[in-house]
Design a protein around this motif. Structure first.
Motif, PDB file in Angstrom:
ATOM      1  N   THR A  47       0.838  -1.195   0.000  1.00 46.97           N
ATOM      2  CA  THR A  47       0.000   0.000   0.000  1.00 46.97           C
ATOM      3  C   THR A  47       0.879   1.253   0.000  1.00 46.97           C
ATOM      4  OG1 THR A  47      -0.143  -0.052   2.407  1.00 46.97           O
ATOM      5  CG2 THR A  47      -1.928  -1.136   1.168  1.00 46.97           C
ATOM      6  N   ASP A  48       2.180   1.090   0.182  1.00 44.89           N
ATOM      7  CA  ASP A  48       3.159   2.177   0.175  1.00 44.89           C
ATOM      8  C   ASP A  48       4.262   1.825  -0.811  1.00 44.89           C
ATOM      9  OD1 ASP A  48       5.020   4.174   0.681  1.00 44.89           O
ATOM     10  OD2 ASP A  48       5.435   3.532   2.749  1.00 44.89           O
ATOM     11  N   VAL A  49       3.987   1.977  -2.098  1.00 41.82           N
ATOM     12  CA  VAL A  49       4.948   1.586  -3.130  1.00 41.82           C
ATOM     13  C   VAL A  49       6.235   2.403  -3.003  1.00 41.82           C
ATOM     14  CG1 VAL A  49       5.370   1.399  -5.614  1.00 41.82           C
ATOM     15  CG2 VAL A  49       3.151   0.734  -4.671  1.00 41.82           C
ATOM     16  N   LYS A  97      11.971   2.232  -1.701  1.00 44.21           N
ATOM     17  CA  LYS A  97      13.116   2.645  -0.878  1.00 44.21           C
ATOM     18  C   LYS A  97      13.697   1.439  -0.137  1.00 44.21           C
ATOM     19  CE  LYS A  97      14.520   5.833   2.721  1.00 44.21           C
ATOM     20  NZ  LYS A  97      14.134   6.913   3.625  1.00 44.21           N
ATOM     21  N   TRP A  98      12.831   0.617   0.471  1.00 50.68           N
ATOM     22  CA  TRP A  98      13.291  -0.529   1.255  1.00 50.68           C
ATOM     23  C   TRP A  98      13.989  -1.549   0.367  1.00 50.68           C
ATOM     24  CZ3 TRP A  98      12.456  -5.812   2.284  1.00 50.68           C
ATOM     25  CH2 TRP A  98      12.927  -6.251   3.519  1.00 50.68           C
ATOM     26  N   LYS A 130       3.208   9.514  -8.406  1.00 46.92           N
ATOM     27  CA  LYS A 130       3.192   8.440  -7.407  1.00 46.92           C
ATOM     28  C   LYS A 130       3.441   7.086  -8.084  1.00 46.92           C
ATOM     29  CE  LYS A 130       0.277   6.392  -3.880  1.00 46.92           C
ATOM     30  NZ  LYS A 130      -1.048   6.357  -3.266  1.00 46.92           N
ATOM     31  N   PRO A 131       4.503   6.365  -7.669  1.00 51.88           N
ATOM     32  CA  PRO A 131       4.791   5.085  -8.313  1.00 51.88           C
ATOM     33  C   PRO A 131       3.738   4.025  -7.975  1.00 51.88           C
ATOM     34  CG  PRO A 131       6.260   5.414  -6.460  1.00 51.88           C
ATOM     35  CD  PRO A 131       5.458   6.686  -6.615  1.00 51.88           C
ATOM     36  N   GLN A 132       3.447   3.195  -8.968  1.00 48.35           N
ATOM     37  CA  GLN A 132       2.513   2.089  -8.791  1.00 48.35           C
ATOM     38  C   GLN A 132       3.179   0.747  -9.023  1.00 48.35           C
ATOM     39  OE1 GLN A 132      -0.516   3.254 -11.661  1.00 48.35           O
ATOM     40  NE2 GLN A 132      -1.800   3.992 -10.000  1.00 48.35           N
ATOM     41  N   TYR A 133       4.351   0.738  -9.645  1.00 47.03           N
ATOM     42  CA  TYR A 133       5.022  -0.505  -9.997  1.00 47.03           C
ATOM     43  C   TYR A 133       6.507  -0.226 -10.184  1.00 47.03           C
ATOM     44  CZ  TYR A 133       6.010  -4.839 -12.529  1.00 47.03           C
ATOM     45  OH  TYR A 133       6.513  -6.063 -12.915  1.00 47.03           O
ATOM     46  N   ALA A 134       7.353  -1.157  -9.719  1.00 46.09           N
ATOM     47  CA  ALA A 134       8.804  -1.026  -9.904  1.00 46.09           C
ATOM     48  C   ALA A 134       9.421  -2.409 -10.030  1.00 46.09           C
ATOM     49  CB  ALA A 134       9.424  -0.282  -8.731  1.00 46.09           C
ATOM     50  N   PHE A 149       5.987  -4.709   4.327  1.00 43.94           N
ATOM     51  CA  PHE A 149       4.739  -4.450   3.620  1.00 43.94           C
ATOM     52  C   PHE A 149       3.799  -5.650   3.648  1.00 43.94           C
ATOM     53  CE2 PHE A 149       8.499  -2.425   2.071  1.00 43.94           C
ATOM     54  CZ  PHE A 149       8.210  -1.112   2.383  1.00 43.94           C
ATOM     55  N   GLY A 150       4.174  -6.702   4.417  1.00 43.35           N
ATOM     56  CA  GLY A 150       3.317  -7.860   4.619  1.00 43.35           C
ATOM     57  C   GLY A 150       3.507  -9.003   3.641  1.00 43.35           C
TER      58      GLY A 150
END
Length: 130
Positions: free
Chosen positions: A13-15, A20-21, A39-43, A114-115
């Motif tokens: 939920t925090d792309v 960064k992580w 706002k990024p949605q995919y990397a 992020f689970g």
């Protein structure tokens, strides 16, 4: 039928936070981010001997449950204990401890911040092929 793993996707939920992580985990920025601005949605990152792909996608495309779950993909590492310790040190939490499965096989798994479940395996079969 199956010829290999082309891409491993985790969700967040925090792309931006996941980028960064994981950039810290992979020790490099992703080579591919969408959209290119805003706002990024995919990397995606490429890693390892085969340039395997690892991606983070926005949870709106696949909702995150309150508990870790889904497919557990094991990523080969040369030293399970060291890799496990490194991931814990940067914010992952233990899911399955480091366990010896046989004389040369070791596994462990963590939950990223992020689970998502991330498996680690030290496999003599994988190592021999590479």
């Amino acid at each position: 039928m199956f010829r290999g793993i082309a891409n491993v996707n985790v969700v967040s939920t925090d792309v931006a936070g996941a980028i960064k992580w994981y950039s810290g985990v992979f020790d490099e920025a992703p080579y591919f981010v969408r959209p290119e601005t805003g706002k990024p949605q995919y990397a995606e990152w490429r890693f390892g001997d085969d340039d395997d792909e690892f991606a983070v996608m926005d949870a709106v495309f696949r909702p995150v449950s309150s508990q870790p779950g889904g497919t557990l993909v094991y990523l080969h590492v040369d030293d399970v204990q060291a890799s496990f310790n490194e991931l814990i040190a940067v914010g992952a939490r233990e899911f399955d401890p480091v366990m010896q499965r046989s004389e040369e096989w070791w596994t462990a798994s963590v939950v990223d911040p992020f689970g998502n479940l991330i498996g680690l395996i030290q496999s003599p079969h994988w190592a021999a092929a590479h």
